[in-house]
Scaffold this motif. Structure first.
Motif, PDB file in Angstrom:
ATOM      1  N   GLY A  62      16.053   3.191  63.399  1.00 20.36           N
ATOM      2  CA  GLY A  62      17.147   2.822  62.517  1.00 20.36           C
ATOM      3  C   GLY A  62      17.943   4.018  62.064  1.00 20.36           C
ATOM      4  N   GLN A  63      18.233   4.092  60.779  1.00 24.14           N
ATOM      5  CA  GLN A  63      19.119   5.121  60.256  1.00 24.14           C
ATOM      6  C   GLN A  63      18.511   6.520  60.326  1.00 24.14           C
ATOM      7  OE1 GLN A  63      20.863   4.079  56.435  1.00 24.14           O
ATOM      8  NE2 GLN A  63      20.956   1.918  57.024  1.00 24.14           N
ATOM      9  N   ALA A  64      17.206   6.636  60.262  1.00 23.14           N
ATOM     10  CA  ALA A  64      16.540   7.911  60.548  1.00 23.14           C
ATOM     11  C   ALA A  64      16.455   8.007  62.074  1.00 23.14           C
ATOM     12  CB  ALA A  64      15.169   7.977  59.903  1.00 23.14           C
ATOM     13  N   ALA A  65      17.636   8.134  62.676  1.00 26.78           N
ATOM     14  CA  ALA A  65      17.814   7.840  64.100  1.00 26.78           C
ATOM     15  C   ALA A  65      17.013   8.742  65.015  1.00 26.78           C
ATOM     16  CB  ALA A  65      19.299   7.927  64.453  1.00 26.78           C
TER      17      ALA A  65
ATOM     18  N   THR B 286      16.203   0.622  56.067  1.00 27.90           N
ATOM     19  CA  THR B 286      16.788  -0.619  55.553  1.00 27.90           C
ATOM     20  C   THR B 286      15.653  -1.504  55.059  1.00 27.90           C
ATOM     21  OG1 THR B 286      16.645  -1.779  57.683  1.00 27.90           O
ATOM     22  CG2 THR B 286      18.684  -0.547  57.223  1.00 27.90           C
ATOM     23  N   LYS B 287      15.975  -2.418  54.163  1.00 30.97           N
ATOM     24  CA  LYS B 287      14.942  -3.311  53.649  1.00 30.97           C
ATOM     25  C   LYS B 287      14.367  -4.179  54.759  1.00 30.97           C
ATOM     26  CE  LYS B 287      13.842  -6.419  49.852  1.00 30.97           C
ATOM     27  NZ  LYS B 287      12.944  -7.268  50.656  1.00 30.97           N
TER      28      LYS B 287
ATOM     29  N   MET C  90       9.710  -5.617  57.954  1.00 33.43           N
ATOM     30  CA  MET C  90       9.076  -5.917  59.233  1.00 33.43           C
ATOM     31  C   MET C  90       7.913  -4.962  59.486  1.00 33.43           C
ATOM     32  SD  MET C  90      10.501  -5.927  63.179  1.00 33.43           S
ATOM     33  CE  MET C  90      10.159  -4.182  63.485  1.00 33.43           C
ATOM     34  N   GLY C  91       8.123  -3.685  59.193  1.00 33.24           N
ATOM     35  CA  GLY C  91       7.058  -2.719  59.404  1.00 33.24           C
ATOM     36  C   GLY C  91       5.825  -3.027  58.582  1.00 33.24           C
TER      37      GLY C  91
END
Length: 344
Positions: A182-185, A245-246, A251-252
């Protein structure tokens, strides 16, 4: 000399400052030759963090030594290549001695290059030179044959891969691993690649970004592309969450096998964040939420890189010259590296 400053939201400026000089013992003057943009830096320049400008930018870098204080002349040499911990630490306080240098008690909390408030004292790495204090602690020599572009993120985003996955796979190599991208790509990709190369169990990389999925797939990593994260991805011994993200976080957490481990690279700028407490309580889980141990993990992961087990180079998606840094720093790319001194 010049360094790049985050002036205000979306605005970067080159600033001329006096040349740096050795002023005391245990110091090194270093020329950054490969400066990586951290995943967090995008949030910084778009004002989505709690860091308030102005301050010099850049904290992940590999450099060449220009000079050292006299007391270090038998330890380091001119033009020697070094990776530099982004966290400023003394190496001698109780925390540093206990291998917790991120909590160094000699300095104010969270003192770093390239991020406020530490950058206002120690500067940033998008600069013609950086003065490194506590150099005997903070410098890690790298081989001449090691590609500085590939390891430019060693001190932070690559070290995060050891925090999230490596330290657990070292003792449980057969773990079934889920990496939530995600954003921590780049961190998600560095972590998935490390788990794929270093572990012996199943590794799955999930993401909602097709370009990152394609990059991971090209490296042989099993992937799952989804436009939105489902409630659960299955059950995994180790879950490495990099979504920020939430939806990815939830999910994690709901994909942890009984008594499994959940680790996170995400920074949520709040003290209020939900977890499915009862579910985790009933099945058992270990949650690891922490800043990275930069100096300690740099050594761990560099040994894997220089032994040929792990090559983070393919995660770099864009290289720009030092003169292009102002424009390139705010352009989209998974992992940007700025080079100077003739490094390609």
């Amino acid at each position: 000399m010049q360094h790049l400053v985050f002036r205000k939201k979306g605005i970067l400026e080159w600033e001329e400052v006096p040349d740096l000089k050795i002023t005391g013992k245990n110091q090194a003057l270093v020329r950054p030759i490969a400066i990586a943009r951290c995943d967090l830096d995008i949030g910084i320049v778009t004002s989505k963090t709690l860091f308030r400008p102005p301050f010099p930018l850049g904290h992940e870098f590999v450099g060449e030594i220009i000079s050292v204080s006299d007391d270090l002349s038998d330890r380091f040499t001119t033009k020697q290549r070094v990776a530099v911990s982004f966290q400023i630490s003394c190496g001698t306080c109780p925390s540093c001695i206990a291998a917790d240098s991120k909590s160094c008690t000699t300095l104010p909390p969270v003192t770093s290059f390239g991020m406020a408030p530490g950058a206002q004292t120690y500067g940033g790495a998008v600069a013609e030179a950086v003065l490194v204090p506590y150099a005997s602690q903070m410098l890690l020599p790298i081989r001449e044959s090691t590609d500085p572009v590939a390891v430019a993120s060693l001190s932070d985003n690559i070290a995060e891969a050891w925090k999230l996955a490596g330290k657990y796979l070292e003792s449980r190599p057969d773990s079934k691993v889920l990496v939530v991208g995600g954003q921590a790509a780049s961190i998600g990709l560095y972590t998935a690649l490390l788990a794929h190369r270093f572990g012996r169990g199943t590794v799955v990389y999930w993401d909602t970004d097709k370009a990152r999925i394609d990059l991971a797939s090209s490296l042989g990593i099993p992937c799952e592309y989804t436009e939105t994260f489902p409630k659960s991805a299955g059950k995994f011994d180790l879950v490495c969450e990099c979504a920020s993200t939430k939806e990815g976080w939830d999910m994690g957490l709901r994909s942890i096998a009984p008594n499994g481990v959940f680790t996170s690279a995400s920074i949520f700028w709040t003290n209020k964040w939900e977890i499915p407490y009862l579910e985790l309580y009933n099945f058992g889980a270990k949650l690891h939420i922490s800043r990275v141990d930069s100096r300690e993990y740099m050594t761990k992961i560099l040994s894997l890189i220089e032994s040929g087990i792990y090559d983070p180079g393919p995660i770099v998606t864009k290289v720009a010259s030092f003169s292009e840094a102002k424009e390139a720093w705010i352009e989209p790319s998974t992992k940007l590296v700025i080079t100077q001194n003739g490094i390609n």
